[in-house]
Enzyme design. Sequence first.
Site, PDB file in Angstrom:
ATOM      1  N   SER A   1      57.189  10.038  -5.171  1.00 14.40           N
ATOM      2  CA  SER A   1      57.649   8.529  -5.437  1.00 14.40           C
ATOM      3  C   SER A   1      58.319   8.246  -4.117  1.00 14.40           C
ATOM      4  O   SER A   1      58.372   6.974  -3.830  1.00 14.40           O
ATOM      5  CB  SER A   1      58.807   8.859  -6.292  1.00 14.40           C
ATOM      6  OG  SER A   1      58.163   8.807  -7.684  1.00 14.40           O
TER       7      SER A   1
ATOM      8  N   LYS B   1      72.770   7.722  -6.495  1.00 14.94           N
ATOM      9  CA  LYS B   1      71.658   7.575  -6.063  1.00 14.94           C
ATOM     10  C   LYS B   1      71.212   6.212  -5.890  1.00 14.94           C
ATOM     11  O   LYS B   1      71.512   5.452  -6.913  1.00 14.94           O
ATOM     12  CB  LYS B   1      70.490   8.251  -6.919  1.00 14.94           C
ATOM     13  CG  LYS B   1      69.125   8.472  -5.967  1.00 14.94           C
ATOM     14  CD  LYS B   1      68.405   9.539  -6.761  1.00 14.94           C
ATOM     15  CE  LYS B   1      66.946   9.779  -6.328  1.00 14.94           C
ATOM     16  NZ  LYS B   1      65.952  10.401  -6.992  1.00 14.94           N
TER      17      LYS B   1
ATOM     18  N   HIS C   1      52.559  12.074 -11.750  1.00 13.72           N
ATOM     19  CA  HIS C   1      53.405  12.049 -12.908  1.00 13.72           C
ATOM     20  C   HIS C   1      52.465  11.621 -14.214  1.00 13.72           C
ATOM     21  O   HIS C   1      52.724  12.512 -15.184  1.00 13.72           O
ATOM     22  CB  HIS C   1      54.595  11.180 -12.947  1.00 13.72           C
ATOM     23  CG  HIS C   1      55.606  11.408 -11.837  1.00 13.72           C
ATOM     24  ND1 HIS C   1      56.101  10.291 -11.153  1.00 13.72           N
ATOM     25  CD2 HIS C   1      56.386  12.405 -11.654  1.00 13.72           C
ATOM     26  CE1 HIS C   1      56.968  10.586 -10.208  1.00 13.72           C
ATOM     27  NE2 HIS C   1      57.148  11.955 -10.690  1.00 13.72           N
TER      28      HIS C   1
ATOM     29  N   ARG D   1      53.420  20.387  -6.963  1.00 17.75           N
ATOM     30  CA  ARG D   1      52.451  19.881  -5.968  1.00 17.75           C
ATOM     31  C   ARG D   1      51.994  20.902  -4.912  1.00 17.75           C
ATOM     32  O   ARG D   1      51.056  21.072  -4.518  1.00 17.75           O
ATOM     33  CB  ARG D   1      52.949  18.695  -5.389  1.00 17.75           C
ATOM     34  CG  ARG D   1      53.273  17.480  -6.411  1.00 17.75           C
ATOM     35  CD  ARG D   1      53.817  16.422  -5.541  1.00 17.75           C
ATOM     36  NE  ARG D   1      55.231  17.011  -5.103  1.00 17.75           N
ATOM     37  CZ  ARG D   1      56.273  16.243  -4.514  1.00 17.75           C
ATOM     38  NH1 ARG D   1      55.862  14.649  -4.172  1.00 17.75           N
ATOM     39  NH2 ARG D   1      57.380  16.823  -4.252  1.00 17.75           N
TER      40      ARG D   1
END
Length: 151
Positions: free
Chosen positions: A127, A41, A17, A90
Amino acid sequence: MKRAIFPGSFDPITLGHYDIIKRSIPLFDEIVVAIGVNAEKKYMFSLEERKRFIEEAFANEPSVRVETYEGLTIDFCKKMKAHYILRGLRNPADFEFEKAIAHTNRRLSKIETVFLLTAANTSYISSSIVRDVIRNGGQYEMLVPESVRVT
């Protein structure tokens, strides 16, 4: 003003990031790192911690600011008068997933999505990997900016 929104949960911010934000600074007048809040979440870090990690990482970058939001990213973009969404890619799976979202966002609004490829040396970091390393007592420090420290 060319303002971009870089949305995510940033739980926590990673060097991937960080790299995307740093490389996008010359492209935009302002980058708003937008921490999305999803009540469904469960996060490892509180919203305040995630915000602090990012603010400290970019304390010397006046064109980077951090905000939080709920709801659709395009609604937040409209509120912030941003015409661009910034996303990092990515791998091919990221591209396919992000492409569908970008097409939907453009169909629902006039907001363009700008993709940057992650640097080769950070493309493996996510993450969720960082959280797993932290949970299991591993050395996570080489995966995140210095501002992310767990005590």
